[in-house]
Motif scaffolding. Structure first.
Motif, PDB file in Angstrom:
ATOM      1  N   LEU A  35     -76.746 124.486  74.793  1.00  0.00           N
ATOM      2  CA  LEU A  35     -76.499 123.053  74.643  1.00  0.00           C
ATOM      3  C   LEU A  35     -75.352 122.775  73.680  1.00  0.00           C
ATOM      4  O   LEU A  35     -74.514 121.900  73.928  1.00  0.00           O
ATOM      5  CB  LEU A  35     -77.778 122.358  74.160  1.00  0.00           C
ATOM      6  N   ASN A  36     -75.300 123.493  72.571  1.00  0.00           N
ATOM      7  CA  ASN A  36     -74.224 123.277  71.601  1.00  0.00           C
ATOM      8  C   ASN A  36     -72.866 123.685  72.148  1.00  0.00           C
ATOM      9  O   ASN A  36     -71.841 123.192  71.670  1.00  0.00           O
ATOM     10  CB  ASN A  36     -74.508 124.055  70.318  1.00  0.00           C
ATOM     11  N   SER A  37     -72.859 124.583  73.121  1.00  0.00           N
ATOM     12  CA  SER A  37     -71.578 125.023  73.675  1.00  0.00           C
ATOM     13  C   SER A  37     -71.010 124.038  74.689  1.00  0.00           C
ATOM     14  O   SER A  37     -69.800 124.030  74.933  1.00  0.00           O
ATOM     15  CB  SER A  37     -71.743 126.396  74.335  1.00  0.00           C
ATOM     16  N   ILE A  38     -71.869 123.213  75.297  1.00  0.00           N
ATOM     17  CA  ILE A  38     -71.397 122.288  76.341  1.00  0.00           C
ATOM     18  C   ILE A  38     -71.428 120.828  75.895  1.00  0.00           C
ATOM     19  O   ILE A  38     -71.108 119.938  76.676  1.00  0.00           O
ATOM     20  CB  ILE A  38     -72.216 122.448  77.641  1.00  0.00           C
ATOM     21  N   PHE A  39     -71.828 120.583  74.628  1.00  0.00           N
ATOM     22  CA  PHE A  39     -71.774 119.222  74.092  1.00  0.00           C
ATOM     23  C   PHE A  39     -70.893 119.216  72.845  1.00  0.00           C
ATOM     24  O   PHE A  39     -70.954 120.140  72.030  1.00  0.00           O
ATOM     25  CB  PHE A  39     -73.173 118.717  73.729  1.00  0.00           C
ATOM     26  N   ASP A  40     -70.073 118.175  72.703  1.00  0.00           N
ATOM     27  CA  ASP A  40     -69.203 118.092  71.534  1.00  0.00           C
ATOM     28  C   ASP A  40     -69.939 117.427  70.379  1.00  0.00           C
ATOM     29  O   ASP A  40     -71.144 117.138  70.462  1.00  0.00           O
ATOM     30  CB  ASP A  40     -67.909 117.344  71.874  1.00  0.00           C
ATOM     31  N   SER A  41     -69.230 117.162  69.287  1.00  0.00           N
ATOM     32  CA  SER A  41     -69.849 116.599  68.085  1.00  0.00           C
ATOM     33  C   SER A  41     -70.394 115.195  68.314  1.00  0.00           C
ATOM     34  O   SER A  41     -71.257 114.732  67.569  1.00  0.00           O
ATOM     35  CB  SER A  41     -68.831 116.580  66.935  1.00  0.00           C
ATOM     36  N   GLY A  42     -69.903 114.509  69.362  1.00  0.00           N
ATOM     37  CA  GLY A  42     -70.405 113.175  69.691  1.00  0.00           C
ATOM     38  C   GLY A  42     -71.507 113.211  70.731  1.00  0.00           C
ATOM     39  O   GLY A  42     -71.805 112.174  71.331  1.00  0.00           O
ATOM     40  N   ASN A  43     -72.084 114.404  70.972  1.00  0.00           N
ATOM     41  CA  ASN A  43     -73.151 114.586  71.960  1.00  0.00           C
ATOM     42  C   ASN A  43     -72.716 114.205  73.369  1.00  0.00           C
ATOM     43  O   ASN A  43     -73.515 113.744  74.192  1.00  0.00           O
ATOM     44  CB  ASN A  43     -74.416 113.798  71.578  1.00  0.00           C
ATOM     45  N   ARG A  44     -71.422 114.370  73.649  1.00  0.00           N
ATOM     46  CA  ARG A  44     -70.905 114.139  74.990  1.00  0.00           C
ATOM     47  C   ARG A  44     -70.699 115.477  75.688  1.00  0.00           C
ATOM     48  O   ARG A  44     -70.276 116.457  75.061  1.00  0.00           O
ATOM     49  CB  ARG A  44     -69.578 113.374  74.934  1.00  0.00           C
ATOM     50  N   LEU A  45     -71.014 115.506  76.975  1.00  0.00           N
ATOM     51  CA  LEU A  45     -70.837 116.723  77.757  1.00  0.00           C
ATOM     52  C   LEU A  45     -69.361 117.101  77.774  1.00  0.00           C
ATOM     53  O   LEU A  45     -68.501 116.285  78.117  1.00  0.00           O
ATOM     54  CB  LEU A  45     -71.353 116.513  79.180  1.00  0.00           C
ATOM     55  N   SER A  46     -69.075 118.343  77.382  1.00  0.00           N
ATOM     56  CA  SER A  46     -67.675 118.774  77.272  1.00  0.00           C
ATOM     57  C   SER A  46     -67.582 120.280  77.447  1.00  0.00           C
ATOM     58  O   SER A  46     -68.429 121.028  76.957  1.00  0.00           O
ATOM     59  CB  SER A  46     -67.109 118.370  75.897  1.00  0.00           C
ATOM     60  N   MET A  47     -66.539 120.687  78.163  1.00  0.00           N
ATOM     61  CA  MET A  47     -66.262 122.115  78.347  1.00  0.00           C
ATOM     62  C   MET A  47     -65.035 122.522  77.529  1.00  0.00           C
ATOM     63  O   MET A  47     -64.412 123.546  77.803  1.00  0.00           O
ATOM     64  CB  MET A  47     -66.037 122.423  79.830  1.00  0.00           C
ATOM     65  N   MET A  48     -64.715 121.715  76.513  1.00  0.00           N
ATOM     66  CA  MET A  48     -63.497 121.943  75.738  1.00  0.00           C
ATOM     67  C   MET A  48     -63.491 123.310  75.062  1.00  0.00           C
ATOM     68  O   MET A  48     -62.460 123.982  75.028  1.00  0.00           O
ATOM     69  CB  MET A  48     -63.353 120.844  74.678  1.00  0.00           C
ATOM     70  N   GLU A  49     -64.644 123.747  74.524  1.00  0.00           N
ATOM     71  CA  GLU A  49     -64.671 125.016  73.814  1.00  0.00           C
ATOM     72  C   GLU A  49     -64.450 126.189  74.768  1.00  0.00           C
ATOM     73  O   GLU A  49     -63.776 127.168  74.411  1.00  0.00           O
ATOM     74  CB  GLU A  49     -66.012 125.179  73.088  1.00  0.00           C
ATOM     75  N   PHE A  50     -64.965 126.085  75.977  1.00  0.00           N
ATOM     76  CA  PHE A  50     -64.733 127.150  76.957  1.00  0.00           C
ATOM     77  C   PHE A  50     -63.280 127.135  77.434  1.00  0.00           C
ATOM     78  O   PHE A  50     -62.695 128.193  77.697  1.00  0.00           O
ATOM     79  CB  PHE A  50     -65.684 126.995  78.144  1.00  0.00           C
ATOM     80  N   GLN A  51     -62.695 125.943  77.558  1.00  0.00           N
ATOM     81  CA  GLN A  51     -61.270 125.852  77.906  1.00  0.00           C
ATOM     82  C   GLN A  51     -60.410 126.458  76.802  1.00  0.00           C
ATOM     83  O   GLN A  51     -59.388 127.104  77.083  1.00  0.00           O
ATOM     84  CB  GLN A  51     -60.891 124.390  78.132  1.00  0.00           C
ATOM     85  N   ARG A  52     -60.848 126.260  75.575  1.00  0.00           N
ATOM     86  CA  ARG A  52     -60.128 126.862  74.436  1.00  0.00           C
ATOM     87  C   ARG A  52     -60.191 128.388  74.515  1.00  0.00           C
ATOM     88  O   ARG A  52     -59.200 129.069  74.257  1.00  0.00           O
ATOM     89  CB  ARG A  52     -60.745 126.362  73.140  1.00  0.00           C
ATOM     90  N   LEU A  53     -61.347 128.909  74.883  1.00  0.00           N
ATOM     91  CA  LEU A  53     -61.492 130.363  75.021  1.00  0.00           C
ATOM     92  C   LEU A  53     -60.585 130.909  76.121  1.00  0.00           C
ATOM     93  O   LEU A  53     -59.928 131.940  75.942  1.00  0.00           O
ATOM     94  CB  LEU A  53     -62.947 130.719  75.342  1.00  0.00           C
ATOM     95  N   ALA A  54     -60.558 130.198  77.255  1.00  0.00           N
ATOM     96  CA  ALA A  54     -59.780 130.678  78.391  1.00  0.00           C
ATOM     97  C   ALA A  54     -58.283 130.464  78.205  1.00  0.00           C
ATOM     98  O   ALA A  54     -57.475 131.157  78.833  1.00  0.00           O
ATOM     99  CB  ALA A  54     -60.248 129.986  79.669  1.00  0.00           C
ATOM    100  N   GLY A  55     -57.913 129.515  77.335  1.00  0.00           N
ATOM    101  CA  GLY A  55     -56.501 129.162  77.212  1.00  0.00           C
ATOM    102  C   GLY A  55     -55.740 129.934  76.162  1.00  0.00           C
ATOM    103  O   GLY A  55     -54.518 129.748  76.030  1.00  0.00           O
ATOM    104  N   HIS A  56     -56.391 130.783  75.399  1.00  0.00           N
ATOM    105  CA  HIS A  56     -55.711 131.533  74.346  1.00  0.00           C
ATOM    106  C   HIS A  56     -55.863 133.023  74.607  1.00  0.00           C
ATOM    107  O   HIS A  56     -56.984 133.531  74.742  1.00  0.00           O
ATOM    108  CB  HIS A  56     -56.283 131.192  72.962  1.00  0.00           C
ATOM    109  N   SER A  57     -54.752 133.706  74.633  1.00  0.00           N
ATOM    110  CA  SER A  57     -54.774 135.144  74.933  1.00  0.00           C
ATOM    111  C   SER A  57     -55.482 135.949  73.850  1.00  0.00           C
ATOM    112  O   SER A  57     -56.010 137.028  74.120  1.00  0.00           O
ATOM    113  CB  SER A  57     -53.344 135.664  75.110  1.00  0.00           C
ATOM    114  N   VAL A  58     -55.513 135.415  72.610  1.00  0.00           N
ATOM    115  CA  VAL A  58     -56.143 136.158  71.522  1.00  0.00           C
ATOM    116  C   VAL A  58     -57.630 136.348  71.789  1.00  0.00           C
ATOM    117  O   VAL A  58     -58.191 137.422  71.511  1.00  0.00           O
ATOM    118  CB  VAL A  58     -55.912 135.449  70.167  1.00  0.00           C
ATOM    119  N   TYR A  59     -58.290 135.335  72.376  1.00  0.00           N
ATOM    120  CA  TYR A  59     -59.715 135.457  72.660  1.00  0.00           C
ATOM    121  C   TYR A  59     -59.964 136.410  73.824  1.00  0.00           C
ATOM    122  O   TYR A  59     -60.968 137.135  73.838  1.00  0.00           O
ATOM    123  CB  TYR A  59     -60.313 134.082  72.950  1.00  0.00           C
TER     124      TYR A  59
END
Length: 582
Positions: A35-59
């Motif tokens: 749940l914490n991975s798919i909801f942001d700090s405003g308790n809105r459904l968000s895939m931003m953290e997974f997009q961040r993982l996929a968008g950076h070569s370092v990860y």
């Protein structure tokens, strides 16, 4: 029918406490991670953290590092551990028990202690570097750690006993009559090994590789202390995201990624080998395993023909003797490799120097006196002992009831319940720790001894269930039936028959749970507060700041405690075997 139904309900009742406990403090925390991975700090459904993982070569590179290091660790442990497991499986019971003591001591020794010792061994001014300069072989030796090689050495050293312990039961069940029958029918020794013995031992090989790989996925101690920034693994990013960046949502996404990796590995394992092999099932039922066995047959025939071309083949008896001596020599070398870090670090606890150096200068009890005299270290030691004791009692109470229920369930239900009970052993520990961190933050258990006990109990229950299930599998239930026929109540049967006869296994389970808790660091990092630190957590904090002989003194205390407990386990096992034979 009514009696059978009551027995089934009683069996479910004894399992309910453990099942409920794991649902609350294992399943719920893992769900919190999702749940914490798919909801942001405003308790809105968000895939931003997974997009961040996929968008950076370092990860992506960190994920690749994690898989590569885990794979090489599993491969190294299986390759190095297979010969010694084979050697131990051929020994008499008494000799095997003595050898296992030397394996269990380094296995249960804290990873912090072993990693600290490898720092002393592999650094430029460490034992190896000092020897090279003293011998004149290299006037300015380069450091072997931090490096990828240092990480692999530390991880293989830590995981090797686990691989051997997993391989050994499978190999003990393979009778020598199979290979003898193959040789009687004309197969050479090499051919019979590759076509008969190795395929029969593949369930152990597969299970050892899987357990080592899954465990390695969640490692952070060894790569953090023996690796470079380019050797970073996912678990290190999880810790950094929470403790340094305070980004629980990104840590949740990383934890989900790690959990997904573990699930994918399980699915691939089931596809290629078959999950039934974890329970000693038939490997040959899997198409992937069948193809692999055919490869082994071809390899066996190749080496057989190659050996036939060698001149003057010696007598079979002489070959057997050389084979046994070679295995024994290899086993001794491997045990020395496992004990080397412990042997190196212990003398430093008695140095009179203020700096780490090997060999240590002088002799003094200064660091041991400072350790026991320090309020901080003493409080951490007492807290670890108290938490470990409570954890052991709770784990045995819950695990014994759960194991007792398994023998009353139908086979299909027992298999499902058993898989659930040992799930905390399979899921990477860092995932469990992050989930508990989320849960405790909401219910007020963060930074409390109760939170530590609960978290450690989650990790210790699988060890108790496995130990007690093995004991109950060989238990003579006719004794309980006879007592029931004579009118003894359930409580009477439990206190006068079950508990006394199962006392050695219960004590062993208690010690296993105690060791798991006493050495645990991952949950302590997330759950214990600054004033509620445990001994491993205090040692970790000091190690990150500076390495000094105080850490060697702490290591000496930990190794001494582990040695006493391992010897106690060995004594209990020996007494149990003597009682069984009597």
């Amino acid at each position: 029918m009514a009696v059978m139904m009551r027995s089934r309900l009683a069996g479910m009742g004894s399992a309910l406490p453990a099942l409920s406990f794991l649902v609350l403090f294992f399943c719920v925390p893992v769900a919190e991670i999702l749940l914490n991975s798919i909801f942001d700090s405003g308790n809105r459904l968000s895939m931003m953290e997974f997009q961040r993982l996929a968008g950076h070569s370092v990860y992506i590179r960190v994920l690749g590092n994690t898989f590569l290091i885990s794979f090489l660790t599993a491969l190294g442990c299986v390759v190095l551990g297979y010969p010694i497991a084979y050697f131990l499986s051929r020994l008499p019971e008494g000799s095997r028990g003595r050898w296992l003591v030397w394996l269990l001591i380094p296995f249960w020794t804290s990873y912090l202690v072993k990693t600290f010792a490898w720092i002393l061994l592999l650094s430029r001014t460490g034992v190896f570097g000092t020897f090279l300069m003293w011998s004149g072989l290299d006037a300015s030796p380069s450091a072997l750690a931090p490096s990828m090689g240092g990480v692999l050495v530390g991880m293989i050293h830590g995981m090797l006993p686990l691989a051997v312990m997993t391989l050994l039961p499978i190999m003990q069940g393979i009778g020598s009559q199979y290979t003898l029958a193959a040789e009687t029918l004309g197969a050479t020794r090499t051919e019979s090994f590759f076509t008969v013995y190795l395929p029969l031992s593949m369930p152990g090989v597969a299970a050892a590789a899987l357990l080592v790989f899954i465990t390695s996925l969640g490692f952070f101690i060894v790569p953090a202390l023996l690796g470079t920034p380019s050797d970073t693994m996912i678990a290190q990013l999880v810790i950094s995201s929470i403790l340094e960046l305070f980004n629980v949502h990104f840590a949740g996404a990383l934890s989900v990624l790690l959990l997904a990796c573990a699930v994918v590995v399980f699915l691939l394992y089931d596809r290629l080998v078959g999950l039934s092999t974890l329970g000693g099932g038939d490997t040959a039922r899997s198409p992937g395993a069948t193809r692999f066995i055919r490869v082994l047959i071809v390899v066996g025939r190749f080496f057989s023909r190659l050996s036939a071309l060698l001149p003057a083949r010696r007598a079979l008896v002489g070959a057997d003797e050389r084979h046994a001596r070679g295995l024994r020599l290899y086993a001794w070398l491997l045990v020395l490799f496992l004990l080397l870090p412990i042997v190196v670090i212990l003398p430093i606890a008695f140095t009179d120097s203020s700096f780490l150096a090997f060999p240590p200068t002088g002799f003094s009890l200064r660091w041991l006196e400072e350790f026991f005299g320090s309020p901080i270290w003493r409080a951490a030691l007492l807290r670890s002992l108290g938490v470990a004791t409570l954890t052991a009692f709770a784990s045995v109470a819950l695990g014994f009831g759960a194991a007792l229920s398994l023998v009353r369930f139908a086979p299909a239900l027992a298999k499902t319940v058993f898989a659930f009970l040992i799930a905390p052993l399979i899921v990477p520990r860092i995932v469990t720790a992050v989930g508990l961190f989320y849960l405790y933050s909401r219910i007020g258990l963060a930074g409390t001894n109760a939170g530590l006990v609960i978290g450690h109990t989650v990790l210790a229950i699988p060890y108790v269930v496995v130990t007690m299930a093995a004991a109950l599998k060989n238990f003579d239930w006719r004794l309980v039936d006879a007592a029931h026929t004579l009118g003894a109540s359930s409580a009477r049967r439990l206190t006068t028959i079950l508990l006394p006869l199962l006392k050695p296994s219960l004590v062993a389970s208690f010690l296993f749970a105690f060791l798991v808790s006493f050495d645990e660091l991952t949950i302590a990092i997330f759950v214990s507060g600054g004033l509620k630190t445990t001994l491993p957590k205090q040692m970790w904090d000091d190690m990150l700041l500076s390495a000094n002989p105080m850490l060697a003194a702490v290591s000496f205390v930990l190794v001494a405690a582990i040695t006493v407990l391992v010897l106690s386990l060995s004594f209990i096992r020996r007494n149990r075997e003597q009682h069984t034979h009597a």
